[in-house]
Design an enzyme around this catalytic site. Structure first.
Site, PDB file in Angstrom:
ATOM      1  N   HIS A 163       0.698  -1.195   0.061  1.00 64.64           N
ATOM      2  CA  HIS A 163       0.091  -0.024   0.059  1.00 64.64           C
ATOM      3  C   HIS A 163       0.817   1.303   0.128  1.00 64.64           C
ATOM      4  O   HIS A 163       0.241   2.247  -0.222  1.00 64.64           O
ATOM      5  CB  HIS A 163      -0.808  -0.186   1.064  1.00 64.64           C
ATOM      6  N   ASP A 194       0.488  -7.699   1.513  1.00 63.99           N
ATOM      7  CA  ASP A 194       0.823  -6.314   1.424  1.00 63.99           C
ATOM      8  C   ASP A 194       2.201  -6.033   1.339  1.00 63.99           C
ATOM      9  O   ASP A 194       2.846  -5.194   2.382  1.00 63.99           O
ATOM     10  CB  ASP A 194       0.026  -5.705   2.844  1.00 63.99           C
ATOM     11  N   SER A 272       4.892   2.190   7.933  1.00 64.31           N
ATOM     12  CA  SER A 272       4.379   1.205   7.014  1.00 64.31           C
ATOM     13  C   SER A 272       5.806   0.757   6.337  1.00 64.31           C
ATOM     14  O   SER A 272       6.416   1.626   5.760  1.00 64.31           O
ATOM     15  CB  SER A 272       3.319   1.484   6.045  1.00 64.31           C
TER      16      SER A 272
END
Length: 582
Positions: A163, A194, A272
């Site tokens: 993402h 992911d 992230s």
């Protein structure tokens, strides 16, 4: 359920007023980027888009607090905060959660010290995104920028979150202590897990940096250190805690259920893609989402090494990401004793009952509804669907399936009409009627007589109805999202997205997001087949059978002739997307 939220940690850079139409991101959205409500439906992702017009009638919205109440930061009381302190070492900020109930302060300090030599392999990821506009599929939204984290592994490769680089136009990487941003190439994106893999062609980028080594799956209460570039500063940041849970959890990026680690170290926007280290300085996971709930504090989630290694080995084996396979069934627990007796199970037999088998799954030829799966690859399945997992732990048997690769075989033992049978099945990727992701491809569309036809996907629903699409979308679309199964690998759910008003379509202006069932009496299998049938139509009239027993009838010659004028009026370059032209 509506109050339970997880968020992804991509850190948006553009911050603009919410009242504008520009696709920037407000200061509040910058903190809550990627917030998803943890419901069984793939839920809304806040990527800084302007508010969308919501159409149609859906399920009534559940009661509870407003988003503004749920999303606000809640300060912990002194009793719950515990001792907190920071250590400054150059550009490193170490924050330790000193909750003495864990008894892990010393372990956390040691973990941070062990991770320090490996921090040079942690990079900052800068990405410019240009997202497709699913409501107006012939154009894209205005580009925006974000920053996140990543780390260097062997083979001149860098790992980050999928993402973090989705719909990327340009990706740059910056090493710790450097003022140079290097252009990166995206090698592979694993939507289900992911994870994304990048590389840099410039040899200078790889000088003086040692790749990280991967460690084993940690145990409960093991110390972990999350390193990255979260919101609130431009230098590297460290948060330390312990592993508090290991289980199959929902990956909110694409609603996949895979093995995950729950930790009590803070994971914020921008974290992230950053690595999580164990006390030996080895990488044991990738930070990717956190739990946002007023009754929970400092709950973050990490992609563990088994999932990471599956992604890497899949890429090395196939030259591309092929995904995580599924067994292709819906199953029911067998905890009720009367249910077990009615299925002919002996007292020493345990397993789960097959409710439905997906028609597109390879095992649809051998497995049948009401079969009881007793074991998978020789591992016995309990009545609640769990299997043994390390000492004193159990985990969902989907973990065994996720260890396989697309195209692998598996041995399944089933009970059918009181007889035990064994089958060798082939595992494949999941085919959803309404896909959770279009994997970076532009959306498909077809236009004739002002009618815009589109294929439905979760991003499409999110674009049309916002992050609460699971409440606001039409009930029939939601029913197909939750329960419908594709009958073939190329089946799509095609809808009349909207009607571009013109003289040719008077009276049809109110049609919005209604499924197309058939064209001139022939079933519509997918958008491409519809486009071919319309283009080849020689009949006097074109008749579209829609859901709710509605029909649309257009005079063929006039509708096709009016299409070019309608396209010119709305500055649409083509009557169909490029993928439908081949």
């Amino acid at each position: 359920m509506a109050d339970l939220k997880r968020k992804r940690g991509r850190k948006p850079k553009n911050v603009v007023d919410n009242s504008t139409d520009a696709p920037g991101i407000s200061s509040k959205e910058a903190l809550d980027d990627g917030v998803l409500s943890a419901t069984p439906v793939e839920t809304a992702i806040t990527n800084g888009d302007p508010p969308t017009h919501r159409r149609g009638r859906g399920r009534p919205k559940k009661g509870g607090k407003h988003d503004e109440e749920v999303d606000r930061d809640i300060a912990a009381s002194p009793e719950r905060r515990g001792h907190r302190f920071a250590e400054h070492n150059g550009d490193i900020t170490t924050v330790l959660s000193g909750d003495l109930r864990h008894g892990a302060d010393l372990a956390a300090v040691a973990a941070a010290a062990k991770a320090a030599p490996s921090m040079d392999a942690v990079v900052k990821v800068f990405c410019v995104h240009t997202e497709p506009n699913f409501s107006l599929p012939w154009q894209r939204k205005r580009q925006y920028s974000s920053s996140s984290s990543g780390f260097i592994i062997g083979g001149r490769r860098v790992l980050t979150n999928a993402h973090s680089v989705e719909h990327h136009t340009q990706v740059k990487l910056k090493k710790r202590g450097s003022d140079t941003k290097y252009l990166a190439t995206v090698l592979s994106i694993g939507t289900e897990c992911d994870i994304a893999m990048l590389t840099v062609n410039d040899d200078e980028f790889w000088e003086g940096v040692s790749p990280l080594e991967f460690g084993d799956l940690p145990a409960l209460q093991d110390a972990v250190t999350v390193v990255g570039y979260p919101i609130g500063g431009d230098t590297i940041s460290v948060t330390s805690g312990v592993v508090s849970r290991i289980e199959i959890l929902s990956y909110v990026h694409v609603s996949t259920e895979l093995l995950g680690l729950q930790i009590d170290a803070a994971i914020n926007s921008g974290n992230s893609g950053g690595p999580a280290f164990n006390d030996k300085g080895k990488c044991v996971g990738i930070a990717f989402q956190s739990l946002k709930h007023e009754d929970a504090e400092n709950i973050g989630y990490v992609i563990p090494t088994p999932v990471i290694m599956h992604f890497i080995q899949d890429y090395e084996k196939n030259g591309a990401y092929t995904g995580f396979p599924i067994i292709g069934i819906e199953w029911q627990k067998m905890e009720n004793p009367d249910l077990r007796l009615s299925m002919g199970m002996a007292h020493n037999q345990k397993g789960v009952r097959i409710r439905r088998v997906e028609p597109t799954a390879p095992e649809s030829n051998v497995l049948k509804p009401s079969d009881v799966i007793l074991s998978f690859d020789g591992v016995d399945i309990a009545n609640d669907g769990t299997v043994p997992f390390r000492h004193g732990e159990r985990i969902g048997f989907s973990y065994l399936v996720s260890q396989k690769y697309t195209g692998d075989d598996a041995q399944v033992k089933v009970l059918r009409k009181s007889k035990t049978l064994e089958f060798k099945i082939k595992l494949n990727a999941h085919k959803r009627l309404i896909p959770a992701h279009i994997k970076g491809k532009p959306p498909s569309y077809y236009i004739v007589g002002g009618f815009v036809f589109s294929a439905v996907s979760v991003p499409y629903l999110r674009s049309e109805y916002g992050k609460d699409y699971e409440f606001d979308a039409p009930v029939k679309l939601l029913d197909k999202l939750l329960h419908a199964m594709a009958q073939s690998m190329d089946e799509q759910l095609v809808v009349v997205s909207q009607v571009l008003v013109a003289d040719i379509n008077i009276g049809y202006e109110e049609l919005v997001n209604t499924q197309v069932i058939a064209f001139n009496g022939k079933p519509v299998k997918n958008l491409k087949s519809l486009a071919k049938m319309v283009e080849a139509c020689k009949e006097e009239y074109m008749k579209f059978d829609l859901d709710y027993n509605q029909i649309v009838v257009l005079q063929t010659t006039n509708a096709k002739a009016a299409t070019s004028d309608i396209l010119a009026m709305h500055c649409i370059p083509s009557a169909m997307s490029d993928d439908l032209k081949t």
